[in-house]
Every structure is written in C-alpha cells, then in structure tokens.
Design an enzyme around this catalytic site. Structure first.
Site, short mmCIF file in Angstrom:
data_model
loop_
_atom_site.label_atom_id
_atom_site.label_comp_id
_atom_site.label_asym_id
_atom_site.label_seq_id
_atom_site.Cartn_x
_atom_site.Cartn_y
_atom_site.Cartn_z
N ARG A 91 0.84 -1.21 0.00
CA ARG A 91 0.00 0.00 0.00
C ARG A 91 0.87 1.25 0.00
NH1 ARG A 91 -4.39 0.33 4.61
NH2 ARG A 91 -2.56 0.88 5.85
N LYS A 193 -2.46 6.47 1.39
CA LYS A 193 -2.31 6.89 2.79
C LYS A 193 -1.35 8.07 2.79
CE LYS A 193 -2.17 4.69 7.33
NZ LYS A 193 -3.47 5.08 7.85
N GLU A 229 -16.32 5.81 4.73
CA GLU A 229 -15.51 5.23 5.79
C GLU A 229 -15.46 6.16 6.99
OE1 GLU A 229 -11.28 4.73 5.34
OE2 GLU A 229 -11.20 6.21 3.75
C1 LIG Z 1 -8.71 6.58 6.68
C2 LIG Z 1 -8.39 5.20 7.11
N1 LIG Z 1 -9.20 4.21 6.73
C3 LIG Z 1 -8.96 2.94 7.09
C4 LIG Z 1 -7.87 2.60 7.87
C5 LIG Z 1 -7.65 1.18 8.26
O1 LIG Z 1 -6.63 0.62 7.49
P1 LIG Z 1 -5.79 -0.61 8.06
O2 LIG Z 1 -6.76 -1.68 8.38
O3 LIG Z 1 -4.88 -0.99 6.94
O4 LIG Z 1 -5.09 -0.09 9.24
C6 LIG Z 1 -6.97 3.60 8.26
C7 LIG Z 1 -5.76 3.32 9.04
O5 LIG Z 1 -5.68 2.69 10.03
C8 LIG Z 1 -7.25 4.93 7.90
O6 LIG Z 1 -6.44 5.91 8.28
#
Ligand SMILES: Cc1ncc(COP(=O)(O)O)c(C=O)c1O
Length: 348
Positions: A91, A193, A229
């Site tokens: 990612r 990210k 989300e």
């Molecule tokens: C905006 C956002 N969505 C979803 C997630 C969850 O992603 P992950 O399961 O890879 O930590 C994160 C980070 O933790 C995030 O910052």
C-alpha cells in the site's frame, strides 16, 4: 528558539501496559534511510528522534508525504508477530506512485520493521494486556525545492510506540456522526495513505468530537447518500441475514484489516460477503456495524447520527455477537493464539 521535542519515553518498567491509549512516545530507536541519486542510502537505526530538513521541502509545502501504520504483537510463547506487513509495504508503494515518490521495496520495508521492533523490544507490551507496539513508517520529500514538482531527495523512517485502544471504548460500542465534509474525491488521493487526507479530516473530526461522538463517518463525495468510511478506519455492517458488507469506493483507504475480515468472514465462518453500496437510508438492513483498522482493531458502532436521525445498529451499550466473533478471531490470529491463513504472520 527551538520548539519542544518529546522527552525520552519512560522506563518500560514504569509503563501501565493496560492503560496506554494512542500517544506518541520517544522510544530509543527508529530506522532511517535517505534517497539520493536514485537509491536508498545510509540505512539503519538511529537514536535521533528529530529530523532536520530544508525549508523548501515538498513535504512542508505540497504534502509530499506518505505513511503507514501496523503493529507488532507479543505472543504467549514470548515470540513477536507482525501482521501482514507485506500488505502495508504494497500500500505504501501504491501511495508513493500516486505522489510520485520513490518506493521502498517490500523486503527492505519488512527488514526495517523488524530492526525497529527488535531494537525497542522492551517496549512491546506483554501478552495478555491487549496492548501492542504500533509502527509508523513514513516517507517525506525533502530538499531545497520550492517549485511544485516532486522532490529529488526523500527520507524514509519508521518509529514505534506501545499503544492500547484507539477508540476509548475498546469493544464497547461508541457513537459516530455523518460528516457534512468530504475526506477525499473519487479520483483524488483517498485510496492513498497520504498526510493531506488527514489534514482535511482534522476539522470534521473535531466537530464530531465536540458534539460528543467518537469520530465522523464520511459519505460518498458525489451525493452524500452512501457510507464511505470512518475518519481513521473502514466501515462494515452485518446484515440481518448474516452477510458481511463493506463499502466499495475509489476514495476510501484499502484497509488491511477490512480485507482480513472479509477473508475470515468467508473462509473461517462461512459467511456471505460483499463489497458494495451502503445507503444511509437503508441502515435498517443491518443488525450490527463496526469500524475496523489497525489502530481501531474492531470498534463496534452503537449509534450513527445523520441529519436529525439517530440510528442504533445492535445496541448502544453491547457489542453484537458477529462483531465479537470476528474480533476474537482477528486478535487471536494477530497474537498467535489462532492459526493464521498462509503468509499473514511474519515472526520478528
Ligand atoms: C482513513 C483510514 N481508513 C482505514 C484505515 C484502516 O486501514 P488498516 O486496516 O490498513 O489499518 C486507516 C488506518 O488505520 C485509515 O487511516
């Protein structure tokens, strides 16, 4: 004058492992690598928690910054697990592509994580406390480079800190509110990210906190009709007929936890799963809902406020049975108590 830098972390013997929260700690070691002339150089651990960069750096002016978040888990037998670090490496590579930054190869990424974990081993919370060692990799564009174009030099670093629950409730449901703001556009950077997404989320997040909610939930940026989300986690719902459903959108972060839950729901529990649309006027289809992510793990959503409506999913005070089952399976795998699907766990 210089601004404050965090004091050194307390001695691990003085830490209250069961009440950690999610707070920066200046641990003894972090990893650094410097990109210059087309390659990563000067790689290795350092005790220096601050970085000095040129005032023209692209990370300061144009948000040329990507990051990741994952955890190291202390197992019952004393060994240490990393959970799907290859997925975070991938990612981060995708985020780098979007922001025109050099990628860190997966092997280098995972080896660097292991170095940081080993060097700070005494700060990994003991098995049974529920706490973990959070790892924060990031890359920033640096150098005297004020024009709006990609930097020529970059710093890759990983620091660590012991953490407890991100949302205060743990497995106790908390309430969320629909934001009137957008976090990201469909062809923007929501799936990467990158720091800018989080800068944009600070104000809506503060409004949610001020109104007494754990966080806000973003709706689709086109019509504000579908759930996208949570500010720092993906959303999932369990339908009344037992299906695991999670939003599909080009502007949400592809959560490693979400993909893991989709897999576990289907393969370990024989549930039907779907990545699709979750309309805010059809929440009655759902028996349970939760926020999932590395930091959040699974945080049950009690109530959801949108406009004048307050929708309670399962209960405002109790976690639903399917959410609990998925949580137990996930953390069981992460802490090494339950056999993991192939290649999910890397031992440090
Ligand atoms: C905006 C956002 N969505 C979803 C997630 C969850 O992603 P992950 O399961 O890879 O930590 C994160 C980070 O933790 C995030 O910052």
């Amino acid at each position: 004058m210089s601004l404050s830098t965090a004091p050194k972390a307390k001695n691990p013997a003085e830490l209250d492992w069961s009440n950690l929260g999610f707070t920066y700690m200046n641990l003894p070691y972090r990893y650094r690598a410097y990109w210059r002339d087309g390659e990563w150089r000067d790689t290795g651990l350092t005790e220096e928690a601050t970085i000095t960069i040129n005032e023209g750096s692209t990370c300061l002016h144009y948000g040329q910054e990507v990051f990741e978040g994952l955890k190291a888990y202390r197992c019952k037998d004393g060994s240490i697990n990393l959970f799907r670090p290859d997925q975070n490496a991938q990612r981060m590579q995708n985020s780098c592509e979007r922001l025109m930054m050099p990628k860190v190869p997966t092997e280098m990424f995972i080896n660097a994580l292991k170095e940081v974990v080993k060097a700070n081993e005494e700060y990994i919370p003991p098995y049974g406390t529920g706490a973990t060692l959070y790892l924060r990799p990031y890359i920033v564009g640096v150098g005297g480079n004020i024009g709006v174009h990609p930097a020529e030099e970059y710093i890759f670093s990983i620091f660590a800190m012991p953490v407890g629950n991100y949302f205060k409730g743990g497995l106790t449901p908390t309430n969320f509110v629909a934001s009137e703001y957008d976090r990201a556009a469909h062809k923007g950077t929501g799936a990467s990210k990158v720091g800018g997404n989080y800068a944009a989320s600070l104000f809506p997040g503060q409004l949610a906190h001020d109104a007494g909610f754990s966080d806000c939930i973003y709706l689709d940026p086109i019509n504000h009709k579908k759930i996208e989300e949570v500010g720092s986690a993906n959303f999932f719902g369990i339908t009344k007929d037992g299906k695991f459903v999670t939003p599909k959108s080009p502007s949400i972060l592809p959560s490693v936890t979400k993909f893991s839950l989709l897999y576990l729901a289907e393969h370990n529990f024989g549930m039907e799963t779907e990545q699709g649309d979750i309309y805010i006027d059809q929440l009655d289809h759902f028996a349970e809902a939760g926020a999932c992510g590395t930091a959040a793990v699974i945080s049950p959503i009690g109530g959801f406020q949108y406009g004048d409506n307050f929708h309670v999913f399962y209960s405002k005070t109790e976690v639903g049975p399917v959410t609990r089952k998925l949580y137990d399976e996930l953390i069981g795998i992460q802490f090494g108590d339950i056999e993991a699907p192939k290649n999910w766990i890397q031992k440090v």
